[in-house]
Design a protein around this motif. Sequence first.
Motif: not given
Length: 120
Positions: A102-114
Amino acid sequence: MKDENERQDSWLRRLQRRWGLQNATQVWIVLLVFACTGTTAVYIKKPIFALLGIDAATPWYWRTFWWLLTVLPAYQVLLLFYGWVFGQFRFFYNFEKRLFSRLLGRKRKDADSSDNKKDS
């Protein structure tokens, strides 16, 4: 008395669901780890700042800078240490990974795969 017990159960259950924990005892252990980590961080700040020569006369922006550079990383390590001591290392390791993503502004893998599934 029943209302107070229901309220207590509800906040414990909410934390249990939010954190994906198995029972209320595990919630209490996680809260204990946060308390121990915070207390230890407060105690280690004084000697670290003394070693660096930082005192009340030091401008606030330098105190803040050195706090971010020294005490904040120490807090993260202490969180993992106390998590390990109390048998909750996996929870705190995942907690740290989510925090830094979250601090680095990256998306979670779950969100990316969905998102990828929706595009297909």
